[in-house]
Write a protein that holds these residues in place. Structure first.
Motif, PDB file in Angstrom:
ATOM      1  N   LYS A 151       0.809  -1.218   0.000  1.00 37.63           N
ATOM      2  CA  LYS A 151       0.000   0.000   0.000  1.00 37.63           C
ATOM      3  C   LYS A 151       0.844   1.270   0.000  1.00 37.63           C
ATOM      4  O   LYS A 151       0.354   2.343   0.349  1.00 37.63           O
ATOM      5  N   ALA A 152       2.114   1.157  -0.365  1.00 36.18           N
ATOM      6  CA  ALA A 152       2.909   2.371  -0.519  1.00 36.18           C
ATOM      7  C   ALA A 152       2.455   3.073  -1.780  1.00 36.18           C
ATOM      8  O   ALA A 152       1.970   2.434  -2.710  1.00 36.18           O
ATOM      9  N   ASP A 153       2.626   4.390  -1.787  1.00 37.79           N
ATOM     10  CA  ASP A 153       2.303   5.144  -2.996  1.00 37.79           C
ATOM     11  C   ASP A 153       3.436   4.934  -3.997  1.00 37.79           C
ATOM     12  O   ASP A 153       4.477   5.578  -3.915  1.00 37.79           O
ATOM     13  N   LYS A 154       3.226   4.011  -4.917  1.00 32.95           N
ATOM     14  CA  LYS A 154       4.336   3.520  -5.745  1.00 32.95           C
ATOM     15  C   LYS A 154       4.999   4.628  -6.545  1.00 32.95           C
ATOM     16  O   LYS A 154       6.215   4.704  -6.634  1.00 32.95           O
ATOM     17  N   VAL A 212      14.478  18.766  -0.822  1.00 30.58           N
ATOM     18  CA  VAL A 212      13.531  18.717   0.297  1.00 30.58           C
ATOM     19  C   VAL A 212      12.256  18.012  -0.134  1.00 30.58           C
ATOM     20  O   VAL A 212      11.711  17.179   0.592  1.00 30.58           O
ATOM     21  N   VAL A 213      11.792  18.347  -1.341  1.00 30.01           N
ATOM     22  CA  VAL A 213      10.569  17.715  -1.863  1.00 30.01           C
ATOM     23  C   VAL A 213      10.779  16.203  -1.942  1.00 30.01           C
ATOM     24  O   VAL A 213       9.920  15.416  -1.536  1.00 30.01           O
ATOM     25  N   GLY A 214      11.950  15.815  -2.457  1.00 29.82           N
ATOM     26  CA  GLY A 214      12.240  14.383  -2.576  1.00 29.82           C
ATOM     27  C   GLY A 214      12.201  13.691  -1.239  1.00 29.82           C
ATOM     28  O   GLY A 214      11.595  12.622  -1.091  1.00 29.82           O
ATOM     29  N   ILE A 215      12.830  14.309  -0.247  1.00 27.05           N
ATOM     30  CA  ILE A 215      12.873  13.685   1.084  1.00 27.05           C
ATOM     31  C   ILE A 215      11.468  13.563   1.655  1.00 27.05           C
ATOM     32  O   ILE A 215      11.086  12.530   2.216  1.00 27.05           O
ATOM     33  N   PHE A 216      10.665  14.618   1.466  1.00 19.04           N
ATOM     34  CA  PHE A 216       9.320  14.567   2.030  1.00 19.04           C
ATOM     35  C   PHE A 216       8.466  13.520   1.317  1.00 19.04           C
ATOM     36  O   PHE A 216       7.728  12.773   1.960  1.00 19.04           O
ATOM     37  N   LEU A 217       8.606  13.449  -0.011  1.00 21.13           N
ATOM     38  CA  LEU A 217       7.839  12.445  -0.754  1.00 21.13           C
ATOM     39  C   LEU A 217       8.266  11.039  -0.355  1.00 21.13           C
ATOM     40  O   LEU A 217       7.449  10.123  -0.290  1.00 21.13           O
ATOM     41  N   ALA A 218       9.572  10.860  -0.099  1.00 18.57           N
ATOM     42  CA  ALA A 218      10.054   9.541   0.313  1.00 18.57           C
ATOM     43  C   ALA A 218       9.385   9.106   1.600  1.00 18.57           C
ATOM     44  O   ALA A 218       8.908   7.980   1.721  1.00 18.57           O
ATOM     45  N   GLY A 219       9.326  10.022   2.570  1.00 21.30           N
ATOM     46  CA  GLY A 219       8.677   9.693   3.831  1.00 21.30           C
ATOM     47  C   GLY A 219       7.203   9.424   3.639  1.00 21.30           C
ATOM     48  O   GLY A 219       6.630   8.483   4.186  1.00 21.30           O
ATOM     49  N   TRP A 220       6.547  10.251   2.801  1.00 19.35           N
ATOM     50  CA  TRP A 220       5.115  10.137   2.607  1.00 19.35           C
ATOM     51  C   TRP A 220       4.772   8.882   1.820  1.00 19.35           C
ATOM     52  O   TRP A 220       3.809   8.175   2.137  1.00 19.35           O
ATOM     53  N   GLY A 221       5.568   8.588   0.804  1.00 20.33           N
ATOM     54  CA  GLY A 221       5.250   7.465  -0.072  1.00 20.33           C
ATOM     55  C   GLY A 221       5.550   6.115   0.531  1.00 20.33           C
ATOM     56  O   GLY A 221       5.151   5.088  -0.009  1.00 20.33           O
ATOM     57  N   SER A 222       6.269   6.089   1.663  1.00 21.65           N
ATOM     58  CA  SER A 222       6.698   4.809   2.211  1.00 21.65           C
ATOM     59  C   SER A 222       5.611   4.073   2.973  1.00 21.65           C
ATOM     60  O   SER A 222       5.806   2.926   3.344  1.00 21.65           O
ATOM     61  N   ASN A 223       4.492   4.739   3.261  1.00 23.47           N
ATOM     62  CA  ASN A 223       3.430   4.138   4.059  1.00 23.47           C
ATOM     63  C   ASN A 223       3.980   3.662   5.402  1.00 23.47           C
ATOM     64  O   ASN A 223       3.816   2.520   5.804  1.00 23.47           O
ATOM     65  N   ASN A 224       4.685   4.555   6.079  1.00 24.80           N
ATOM     66  CA  ASN A 224       5.322   4.205   7.341  1.00 24.80           C
ATOM     67  C   ASN A 224       5.332   5.461   8.208  1.00 24.80           C
ATOM     68  O   ASN A 224       5.844   6.497   7.799  1.00 24.80           O
TER      69      ASN A 224
END
Lengths: 362, 181
Positions: free
Chosen positions: A94-97, A144-156
Motif C-alpha cells: 500500500k505504498a504510494d508507488k 527537500v521535496v524528494g525527502i518529504f515524498l520519500a517519507g510520505w510514499g513509504s506508508n510508514n
C-alpha cells in the motif's frame, strides 16, 4: 593561469567548422558529453567521499576503518557499490508507488543540479547564469521535496515523522544559507558564479579576506547551516540510527537507498564546494602580493586549488560531525531561528555598511 | 545548553564547548594517524596479543579438583535460579554402602549454551562453589545440538587459545594490534 574555455571553444569549433555540424546538433552533443562527465565525476567523488568518511571517522575515534578488502581497504567502497547495485528493490504494501519511485530521483536531481554549478577551473563552469547563486539555492531545495515524498510514499509513520523533521530542518537552515550567500553577493556585486570567483583573483582577493569580519561570520554561519542542510554532523536527526532506523529512507532498498546515500554525501561536497567558491576563491590561487610567490602559485592548476579547498572544508565538516553529539529537534530549530538567522541578518546589514562605506580590503 | 544562561551567555558557552570538543578530537586524529588504535585485529591476533578478561563470561564449566572430581551435589539451586531454563539436572537417590545414608547422585548436568544469556545467576546461586564461568569465548559451532553440553561428563582442560584462562596476553591500550602468529 590556464583557461579551460580554450578547450571548450576548440571543441565547439571542431564540431561546427571541421565536422560541419549545425549549431543545434553541436550543442546537443556537447550537452550529452558534459552531462556524462558530470555524472561520472559525481559518482567518483561520491566514492572518494564515502571512503574518506570512513577513514577520517576511524582516525578521529582511534579506530582503523576498512582494511580487509584490498590494500588499506581501498576496494571496500567498490564492494559496497556492487552490493548495493545487485540488491532487489521491493515495495511496501500500500505504498504510494509513484511517489516512492520518484522521491530518490528528485533528491538526486537536486543534488546533481547544485553539483553542476561548481566552478572547476577558469572557464570550466558548467552552469553559469547571471542569477547563478539564486538558481543554485532554488535547485538545491528540490531535494527537500524528494525527502518529504520519500517519507510520505513509504506508508510508514516513522518515515513520515522523520521526513517532516528533515524537511523542517532543511527549510529552516536554507534561510541562513541564502542570507550568507547574499552577503557575498553584496560584496562582489554579481550573482554569476564565475563572476564571484573572478572578483577574488588577485593578491588578498579571497572574499574572506576582502570582506574581513562580516565575510568571516558569513563563512562560519554558512558552514554550520550547510552542515545542517546536508543532514549531517550534529544535525543528522533524520537518520538517528537505532531510534528511527535511518528515518525517511527506512523503507528503501538497493539503489533507491543508494541514491539517498549518494545525494547525502554529495551534498556535503557541494556545501564545501560552494563555501570554497564563494568565500575561499574557488579556483583562484593564493596570492600575497609578492611577485615570485604569486608566479609559482599561478602554475598550480585551478582544479587543484578548487578540489584542495573543497576537500579541506569536507574534512573540517567531518571533523565537526565526528566530534559532536546529535542535537534534539528543538535544539536544532532553536539554533537556527534564535541564533543563526538573526546573526545572518545583522551580518547582512553589517556587510552592506562595510560595502557602502568602502571599508573592505581592496 | 543550560537554561539559566542569558542569550549571549549561551552563545559563549556553546562556542567554548564546541572548541573543547574539537580540540580533543583533533589531538586524537593527529596522535592516532599511524598508531594508538583501540581496535583489535581479532582473527589475526587470536594467538598472539589477544586479551580476554578473566571475568568475561564465555561459557559455564564445572570446577574440578586435582583428581578430576566435581563438587556438584545436584541440589538444583542453579537450575531454579536460571531464568532461561538453560540448566537441566537429573539425579537419583542412592544409599551409601559404607554409612548407609541416602544421598543424591548426579546423573546428568545438561547446560544449553545456545539458550544461556550469561547472567551468572547460576554461579551466584551455587552454595558449593561447583560451577564457574570461563572466559573461553570461541563457542561457534555448526549445529544447535552441539551447543547442548553435559558438564559432568566433559573434563574441561582449557581454551583453544594459548593461556586464555589467565586472560591471554597482557592488556595493552592503544597499540596497533595486527601481530600475526
Amino acid at each position: 593561469m590556464f583557461d579551460f574555455s580554450q578547450v571548450t571553444t576548440w571543441f565547439h569549433e571542431l564540431l561546427t567548422q571541421t565536422l560541419g555540424l549545425g549549431e543545434f546538433l553541436a550543442i546537443l552533443i556537447e550537452c550529452v558529453l558534459v552531462g556524462s562527465v558530470i555524472l561520472g565525476a559525481y559518482s567518483v567523488i561520491a566514492m572518494i567521499l564515502i571512503f574518506m568518511e570512513r577513514k577520517v571517522c576511524a582516525y578521529f575515534q582511534c579506530r582503523i576503518g576498512p582494511v580487509r578488502v584490498g590494500p588499506w581497504g581501498l576496494m571496500q567502497v567498490l564492494a559496497d557499490v556492487l552490493k548495493m547495485l545487485i540488491k532487489e528493490i521491493f515495495f511496501v504494501d500500500k505504498a504510494d508507488k509513484l511517489l516512492y519511485i520518484v522521491a530518490p530521483f528528485l533528491v538526486i536531481i537536486g543534488s546533481v543540479g547544485a553539483f553542476a554549478f561548481l566552478p572547476w577551473n577558469r572557464g570550466a563552469q558548467i552552469l553559469d547564469f547571471n542569477v547563478g547563486v539564486f538558481l543554485l539555492t532554488a535547485i538545491s531545495s528540490i531535494g527537500v521535496v524528494g525527502i518529504f515524498l520519500a517519507g510520505w510514499g513509504s506508508n510508514n509513520k516513522y518515515s513520515v515523522v522523520s521526513a517532516m523533521r528533515a524537511a523542517v530542518q532543511m527549510i529552516s537552515y536554507e534561510m541562513s544559507l541564502c542570507l550568507c550567500l547574499i552577503t557575498a553577493v553584496i560584496l562582489t556585486g554579481t550573482m554569476q558564479v564565475s563572476g564571484i570567483v573572478e572578483s577574488q583573483v588577485g593578491p588578498w582577493g579571497w572574499l574572506i579576506v576582502q570582506g574581513h569580519v562580516p565575510a568571516l561570520i558569513a563563512f562560519i554561519v554558512f558552514l554550520i547551516a550547510g552542515n545542517a542542510e546536508a543532514n549531517r554532523g550534529p544535525f543528522d536527526m533524520a537518520e538517528a540510527e537505532s531510534e528511527l532506523t535511518a528515518g525517511h529512507h527506512t523503507e528503501y532498498s538497493g539503489m533507491g537507498f543508494g541514491f539517498f546515500y549518494l545525494a547525502e554525501f554529495l551534498n556535503l561536497f557541494i556545501i564545501a564546494g560552494i563555501a570554497a567558491t564563494v568565500f575561499l576563491g574557488g579556483w583562484a590561487p593564493i596570492q600575497i602580493g609578492v611577485d615570485a610567490f604569486d608566479e609559482v602559485m599561478q602554475y598550480i592548476p585551478g582544479i587543484v586549488w578548487f578540489m584542495g579547498k573543497a576537500f579541506l572544508l569536507v574534512w573540517l565538516l567531518m571533523w565537526i560531525k565526528w566530534t559532536f553529539p546529535r542535537l534534539r529537534i528543538d535544539q536544532i530549530l532553536k539554533l537556527e531561528w534564535k541564533y543563526l538567522m538573526p546573526l545572518a541578518l545583522i551580518n547582512l546589514v553589517l556587510m552592506t555598511v562595510v560595502v557602502a562605506f568602502g571599508l573592505y580590503i581592496k | 545548553m543550560e537554561d539559566n544562561k542569558s542569550y549571549f551567555g549561551e552563545i559563549g558557552h556553546g562556542i567554548k564547548t564546541l572548541a573543547t570538543g574539537m580540540k580533543v578530537t583533533l589531538k586524537e586524529y593527529v596522535k592516532d594517524y599511524w598508531t594508538n588504535k583501540s581496535t583489535e585485529q581479532y582473527p589475526e591476533n587470536r594467538k598472539t596479543t589477544l586479551h580476554v578478561s578473566k571475568r568475561h563470561r564465555g561459557r559455564l564449566v564445572f570446577k574440578r579438583d586435582r583428581d578430576g572430581s566435581y563438587k556438584c551435589t545436584a541440589c538444583t539451586l542453579c537450575e531454579k535460579a536460571c531464568p532461561n531454563g538453560t540448566i537441566k539436572i537429573t539425579a537419583h537417590m542412592a544409599e551409601d554402602p559404607e554409612t548407609g545414608k541416602k544421598k543424591k547422585v548426579l546423573d546428568d548436568y545438561q547446560y544449553d549454551l545456545g539458550d544461556c544469556m550469561f547472567c551468572q545467576l547460576c554461579t551466584n546461586a551455587c552454595n558449593f562453589d561447583a560451577i564457574e564461568f570461563t572466559n573461553d569465548f570461541e563457542n561457534a559451532t555448526f549445529s544447535r545440538d552441539s551447543l547442548v553440553l553435559h558438564l559432568d561428563k566433559e573434563v574441561y582442560k582449557g581454551g583453544s587459545l594459548p593461556n586464555i584462562l589467565e586472560g591471554g596476553a597482557e592488556w595493552q591500550v592503544g597499540k596497533f594490534n595486527t601481530k600475526k602468529k
